[in-house]
Design an enzyme around this catalytic site. Structure first.
Site, PDB file in Angstrom:
ATOM      1  N   CYS A 254       0.117  79.114 120.291  1.00 14.36           N
ATOM      2  CA  CYS A 254       1.355  80.143 119.063  1.00 14.36           C
ATOM      3  C   CYS A 254       0.637  81.037 118.513  1.00 14.36           C
ATOM      4  O   CYS A 254       0.703  80.524 117.698  1.00 14.36           O
ATOM      5  CB  CYS A 254       1.925  79.040 118.375  1.00 14.36           C
ATOM      6  SG  CYS A 254       3.073  78.132 119.677  1.00 14.36           S
ATOM      7  N   PRO A 257       0.359  85.763 113.884  1.00  8.97           N
ATOM      8  CA  PRO A 257       0.077  87.186 114.358  1.00  8.97           C
ATOM      9  C   PRO A 257      -1.931  87.116 114.199  1.00  8.97           C
ATOM     10  O   PRO A 257      -2.211  87.936 114.053  1.00  8.97           O
ATOM     11  CB  PRO A 257       0.149  87.701 113.068  1.00  8.97           C
ATOM     12  CG  PRO A 257      -0.130  85.726 111.546  1.00  8.97           C
ATOM     13  CD  PRO A 257       0.740  85.219 112.507  1.00  8.97           C
ATOM     14  N   GLY A 259      -4.412  84.768 113.265  1.00 12.62           N
ATOM     15  CA  GLY A 259      -5.807  84.609 112.055  1.00 12.62           C
ATOM     16  C   GLY A 259      -6.570  83.394 111.587  1.00 12.62           C
ATOM     17  O   GLY A 259      -7.586  83.632 112.115  1.00 12.62           O
ATOM     18  N   LYS A 260      -5.652  82.721 112.526  1.00 11.45           N
ATOM     19  CA  LYS A 260      -6.562  81.519 113.276  1.00 11.45           C
ATOM     20  C   LYS A 260      -7.368  81.641 114.680  1.00 11.45           C
ATOM     21  O   LYS A 260      -9.103  81.341 114.559  1.00 11.45           O
ATOM     22  CB  LYS A 260      -5.856  80.205 113.547  1.00 11.45           C
ATOM     23  CG  LYS A 260      -4.621  79.221 112.271  1.00 11.45           C
ATOM     24  CD  LYS A 260      -3.849  78.458 112.405  1.00 11.45           C
ATOM     25  CE  LYS A 260      -2.958  77.980 111.004  1.00 11.45           C
ATOM     26  NZ  LYS A 260      -2.234  78.435 110.510  1.00 11.45           N
ATOM     27  N   ASP A 306       5.348  81.420 126.726  1.00  9.67           N
ATOM     28  CA  ASP A 306       5.593  79.830 125.855  1.00  9.67           C
ATOM     29  C   ASP A 306       4.851  78.942 126.393  1.00  9.67           C
ATOM     30  O   ASP A 306       4.671  78.649 127.723  1.00  9.67           O
ATOM     31  CB  ASP A 306       7.106  79.210 126.505  1.00  9.67           C
ATOM     32  CG  ASP A 306       7.555  78.357 125.144  1.00  9.67           C
ATOM     33  OD1 ASP A 306       6.906  77.690 125.375  1.00  9.67           O
ATOM     34  OD2 ASP A 306       9.359  78.546 124.626  1.00  9.67           O
ATOM     35  N   CYS A 378       2.240  74.851 108.641  1.00 15.90           N
ATOM     36  CA  CYS A 378       2.569  74.707 107.228  1.00 15.90           C
ATOM     37  C   CYS A 378       3.472  74.557 106.678  1.00 15.90           C
ATOM     38  O   CYS A 378       4.241  75.089 105.635  1.00 15.90           O
ATOM     39  CB  CYS A 378       2.137  76.601 107.732  1.00 15.90           C
ATOM     40  SG  CYS A 378       4.315  76.915 107.933  1.00 15.90           S
TER      41      CYS A 378
END
Length: 440
Positions: A254, A257, A259-260, A306, A378
């Site tokens: 997933c 955007p 970052g990880k 997915d 989060c």
């Protein structure tokens, strides 16, 4: 400056309330200084709107909830100017009155003038909520939904709940992660000082700094050129829990955007491969753009899929490490996502926990025997975090909780070994992550 900024802010505030627009998705087409003012107004009014409505409703002679939406936004903005921006009363009231006249009619300006002047006279003796329900009173005064505050008071106690509410209502701080392919963290901090930006090193992560101002970094072009990225320390800690190694195949299911996934690829020193997958092709395009800006050759983006579809393939892809940064209520990031508190419901919490369970079971099928799975959110809600992991382990006996690597500070771990950041204590977003091993 203020007139055009206020007008743009009112327009965006209306979009947030009526069509659930995002505070951050704001482009008023104004000069940078005014654009920053619009952003401040929109985030601040959205953050405090329940308390502002409580005060304004007490002064309005009529059903406040039936007031035309445009006028309500103008009044909220005027009240925010007076009470929280400490704008001189003559300027704040004049701007609100003129805006009401132009956007609506002269009578609306007269109403705005009367309400805001009365509010200004009563600044030293503002009423406090007194509904007979302590949780509701706390929610009104700290401008949060009652259902959220009631949960927090019951679980955390009034004092801890109030500390969290205060954190959510403070102006957020922003962390930057340096692109270590381009420069060292020390060189990056020195470059920030040259821009007259105060940079405080993270106490947990070498590649992260907290900055007092973001605009000089934007103007210098560092974000657009991939020299650094805005990323909260809590997100960086999730990547440290994943602990990607240079030789491994890593799958972020997933990813948008991105970052990880970017930080994972950086920590692998350009070797191995991180594959970023997301169900939303438009958001996945953001990951590709960021990867190109950072110069990351070991980050492969796509397909748009997915994770449940990937797991259902005849031969599902297998990875040494899988990261599931699951869709969640986001109740750990309300300081930065001011609008999110008004868009979430208790019913959505139930729906999201069901979705998270499906995604977690699917992600587990992509972990090779002996590999690891990191489940992250989060949010600070137990149903989405500890309870979700415990239910997964009961369904999937091939997995077990694995102790975190040494790069994850023990102070941020729960007794069960999960990463769980607490905003008022740790001065970062609220996040949760569990590291699980496929025993094979």
């Amino acid at each position: 400056m203020f007139t055009s900024a206020r007008a743009a802010a009112v327009d965006h505030l209306l979009r947030i309330e009526v069509s659930h627009a995002h505070v951050a998705r704001l482009d008023a087409g104004l000069p940078p200084r005014e654009e920053r003012q619009v952003t401040e107004y929109v985030a601040g009014v959205t953050r405090w709107r329940r308390w502002l409505d409580f005060l304004l409703a007490g002064l309005y002679r009529g059903p406040y909830h039936e007031m035309e939406p445009m006028l309500r936004q103008i009044l909220r903005l005027g009240a925010y100017d007076l009470l929280l921006q400490q704008t001189p009363a003559h300027a704040a009231i004049h701007e609100a009155v003129e805006l009401a006249k132009r956007r609506l009619r002269p009578g609306a300006g007269k109403l705005a003038n009367g309400l805001l002047r009365t509010l200004d006279r009563r600044q030293d003796n503002l009423p406090e909520p007194d509904t007979g329900d302590p949780a509701r009173d706390l929610a009104i005064r700290h401008s949060h939904p009652t259902w959220v505050v009631r949960r927090w008071v019951a679980r955390l106690g009034p004092e801890a709940a109030r500390a969290l509410l205060d954190w959510n209502n403070a102006r957020p701080a922003y962390d930057l992660r340096v692109n270590t392919l381009r420069q060292t963290p020390e060189a990056f901090r020195q470059a920030l000082e040259a821009l007259d930006v105060t940079a405080t090193p993270s106490p947990f992560l070498e590649a992260f700094v907290r900055v007092d101002r973001l605009q000089p970094v934007v103007q210098a072009g560092w974000l657009g050129e991939g020299g650094c990225a805005v990323q909260d320390q809590s997100a960086g800690l999730v990547v440290h829990l994943l602990d990607p190694q240079p030789h491994e195949q890593v799958l972020d299911v997933c990813a948008a955007p991105g970052g990880k996934a970017l930080y994972a690829a950086l920590r692998m020193q350009g070797e191995g491969e991180v594959r970023a997958v997301d169900a939303n092709p438009r958001r996945l395009a953001l990951v590709q753009r960021a990867a190109d800006q950072h110069g990351l050759r070991n980050l492969r983006v796509g397909p748009a899929a997915d994770v449940r579809a990937l797991a259902a393939e005849p031969t599902p892809p297998q990875a040494d490490a899988v990261l599931l940064d699951a869709p969640c209520t986001g109740l750990g990031v309300l300081s930065k996502r001011a609008d999110l508190r008004w868009h979430r419901t208790a019913e959505e919490l139930q729906q999201l926990t069901a979705l998270q369970a499906e995604l977690l079971d699917a992600a587990a099928m992509l972990v090779r025997p002996g590999g690891r799975l990191v489940y992250a959110t989060c949010t600070i809600e137990p149903e989405e975090n500890e309870a979700q992991v415990e239910a997964f382990l009961a369904r999937n006996p091939a997995f077990e909780v694995e102790p975190p690597p040494a790069s994850v500070p023990p102070a941020l771990l729960t007794p069960a070994g999960y990463l769980a950041t607490w905003p008022p204590r740790d001065q970062m977003d609220g996040a949760f992550a569990a590291r699980l091993r496929h025993r094979g």
